[in-house]
Motif scaffolding. Structure first.
Motif, PDB file in Angstrom:
ATOM      1  N   MET A  30      59.987  17.755  90.144  1.00  0.00           N
ATOM      2  CA  MET A  30      60.737  18.703  90.946  1.00  0.00           C
ATOM      3  C   MET A  30      61.623  19.450  89.896  1.00  0.00           C
ATOM      4  N   ARG A  31      61.905  20.741  90.168  1.00  0.00           N
ATOM      5  CA  ARG A  31      62.415  21.780  89.406  1.00  0.00           C
ATOM      6  C   ARG A  31      63.868  21.727  89.766  1.00  0.00           C
ATOM      7  N   TYR A  32      64.724  21.484  88.748  1.00  0.00           N
ATOM      8  CA  TYR A  32      66.245  21.460  88.754  1.00  0.00           C
ATOM      9  C   TYR A  32      66.777  22.998  88.382  1.00  0.00           C
ATOM     10  N   THR A  33      67.876  23.203  89.106  1.00  0.00           N
ATOM     11  CA  THR A  33      68.757  24.424  88.664  1.00  0.00           C
ATOM     12  C   THR A  33      69.924  24.283  87.938  1.00  0.00           C
ATOM     13  N   PHE A  34      70.230  25.350  87.396  1.00  0.00           N
ATOM     14  CA  PHE A  34      71.535  24.788  86.386  1.00  0.00           C
ATOM     15  C   PHE A  34      72.529  24.359  87.341  1.00  0.00           C
ATOM     16  N   LYS A  35      72.718  24.816  88.616  1.00  0.00           N
ATOM     17  CA  LYS A  35      73.706  24.341  89.397  1.00  0.00           C
ATOM     18  C   LYS A  35      73.598  22.875  90.038  1.00  0.00           C
ATOM     19  N   ASP A  36      72.253  22.497  90.019  1.00  0.00           N
ATOM     20  CA  ASP A  36      71.991  20.954  90.411  1.00  0.00           C
ATOM     21  C   ASP A  36      72.156  20.191  89.335  1.00  0.00           C
ATOM     22  N   LEU A  37      72.005  20.557  88.061  1.00  0.00           N
ATOM     23  CA  LEU A  37      72.399  19.881  86.776  1.00  0.00           C
ATOM     24  C   LEU A  37      73.819  19.651  86.567  1.00  0.00           C
ATOM     25  N   VAL A  38      74.387  20.685  86.739  1.00  0.00           N
ATOM     26  CA  VAL A  38      75.834  20.840  86.379  1.00  0.00           C
ATOM     27  C   VAL A  38      76.786  20.105  87.465  1.00  0.00           C
ATOM     28  N   ASP A  39      76.207  19.752  88.515  1.00  0.00           N
ATOM     29  CA  ASP A  39      76.815  18.911  89.585  1.00  0.00           C
ATOM     30  C   ASP A  39      76.733  17.399  89.282  1.00  0.00           C
ATOM     31  N   LEU A  40      75.729  17.117  88.407  1.00  0.00           N
ATOM     32  CA  LEU A  40      75.411  15.675  87.976  1.00  0.00           C
ATOM     33  C   LEU A  40      76.541  15.332  86.876  1.00  0.00           C
ATOM     34  N   VAL A  41      76.833  16.397  85.921  1.00  0.00           N
ATOM     35  CA  VAL A  41      77.632  16.066  84.899  1.00  0.00           C
ATOM     36  C   VAL A  41      79.400  15.974  85.301  1.00  0.00           C
ATOM     37  N   HIS A  42      79.697  14.978  84.515  1.00  0.00           N
ATOM     38  CA  HIS A  42      81.145  14.682  84.833  1.00  0.00           C
ATOM     39  C   HIS A  42      82.205  15.821  84.824  1.00  0.00           C
ATOM     40  N   VAL A  43      83.148  16.155  85.564  1.00  0.00           N
ATOM     41  CA  VAL A  43      83.857  17.383  85.501  1.00  0.00           C
ATOM     42  C   VAL A  43      84.444  17.537  84.272  1.00  0.00           C
ATOM     43  N   ASN A  44      84.865  16.530  83.503  1.00  0.00           N
ATOM     44  CA  ASN A  44      85.427  16.772  81.973  1.00  0.00           C
ATOM     45  C   ASN A  44      84.194  17.418  81.188  1.00  0.00           C
ATOM     46  N   LYS A  45      83.195  17.000  81.400  1.00  0.00           N
ATOM     47  CA  LYS A  45      82.136  17.377  80.407  1.00  0.00           C
ATOM     48  C   LYS A  45      81.346  18.625  80.741  1.00  0.00           C
ATOM     49  N   ARG A  46      81.590  19.454  81.855  1.00  0.00           N
ATOM     50  CA  ARG A  46      81.084  20.528  82.387  1.00  0.00           C
ATOM     51  C   ARG A  46      81.193  21.717  81.464  1.00  0.00           C
ATOM     52  N   ASN A  47      82.170  22.003  80.847  1.00  0.00           N
ATOM     53  CA  ASN A  47      82.332  23.040  79.871  1.00  0.00           C
ATOM     54  C   ASN A  47      81.307  22.938  78.634  1.00  0.00           C
ATOM     55  N   GLU A  48      81.267  21.578  78.081  1.00  0.00           N
ATOM     56  CA  GLU A  48      80.450  21.381  76.910  1.00  0.00           C
ATOM     57  C   GLU A  48      78.965  21.364  77.509  1.00  0.00           C
ATOM     58  N   PHE A  49      78.529  20.748  78.469  1.00  0.00           N
ATOM     59  CA  PHE A  49      77.246  21.149  78.957  1.00  0.00           C
ATOM     60  C   PHE A  49      76.921  22.290  79.372  1.00  0.00           C
ATOM     61  N   THR A  50      77.855  23.380  79.792  1.00  0.00           N
ATOM     62  CA  THR A  50      77.217  24.486  79.865  1.00  0.00           C
ATOM     63  C   THR A  50      76.999  25.424  78.582  1.00  0.00           C
ATOM     64  N   LYS A  51      77.847  25.009  77.614  1.00  0.00           N
ATOM     65  CA  LYS A  51      77.589  25.682  76.258  1.00  0.00           C
ATOM     66  C   LYS A  51      76.149  25.088  75.855  1.00  0.00           C
ATOM     67  N   ILE A  52      75.754  23.990  75.731  1.00  0.00           N
ATOM     68  CA  ILE A  52      74.438  23.421  75.287  1.00  0.00           C
ATOM     69  C   ILE A  52      73.185  23.873  76.210  1.00  0.00           C
ATOM     70  N   TYR A  53      73.477  23.997  77.570  1.00  0.00           N
ATOM     71  CA  TYR A  53      72.406  24.507  78.288  1.00  0.00           C
ATOM     72  C   TYR A  53      72.163  25.936  78.175  1.00  0.00           C
TER      73      TYR A  53
END
Length: 161
Positions: free
Chosen positions: A1-24
């Motif tokens: 299954m291929r995940y989009t960025f939106k799918d992945l960011v929804d799995l990340v805790h709200v406090n860590k989304r900014n950091e996740f976005t930068k890494i992605y």
């Protein structure tokens, strides 16, 4: 299954989304250097951000930049319409329409033709040749009249002697 960025960011805790976005974004930039280089050049030339190019905004200047980006990626790489569409989160038909629109604008709209030539003049010679061939431009010296300096690209009609 291929995940989009939106799918992945929804799995990340709200406090860590900014950091996740930068890494992605950093990892994505490493995987696709050609796309990101062209994205930055298009953004700089048309004065829009890469986020706007990949976004849903439909202002005329953003749409032109997005269409030029899609056409450039398709012409200068071996990617399929669907692969190019995935880059900007669109459908393959949108990429096909963008290529048709860029070609029509180049043929029939002098103002857009100058913008497109300015952009092409800023690219490396291999990409210039590919794009000029895509646009059915038979004069190989057409870009010689466009001067490029660090701050501004000037069209022959704007050049003052």
């Amino acid at each position: 299954m291929r995940y989009t960025f939106k799918d992945l960011v929804d799995l990340v805790h709200v406090n860590k989304r900014n950091e996740f976005t930068k890494i992605y974004e950093y990892l994505h930039k490493i995987d696709n250097p050609q796309e990101n280089e062209i994205l930055e050049k298009v953004g700089k030339h048309f004065e829009v951000t890469p986020k706007e190019i990949k976004g849903r905004n439909r202002y005329a200047d953003v749409v032109l930049a997005r269409q030029m980006f899609m056409a450039t990626i398709k012409v200068c790489s071996t990617k399929t319409l669907a692969e190019v569409a995935r880059i900007v989160d669109r459908d393959h038909a949108t990429v096909c329409h963008a290529m048709k629109t860029i070609r029509m604008d180049y043929d029939y709209n002098p103002a857009r033709r100058n913008k497109i030539r300015h952009f092409i003049a800023d690219l490396d010679p291999t990409r210039q040749e590919l794009l000029l061939d895509f646009l059915n431009e038979r004069n190989p010296d057409i870009l010689a009249a466009y001067s490029i300096d660090a701050d501004r690209v000037t069209a022959p009609s704007e050049f003052k002697a």
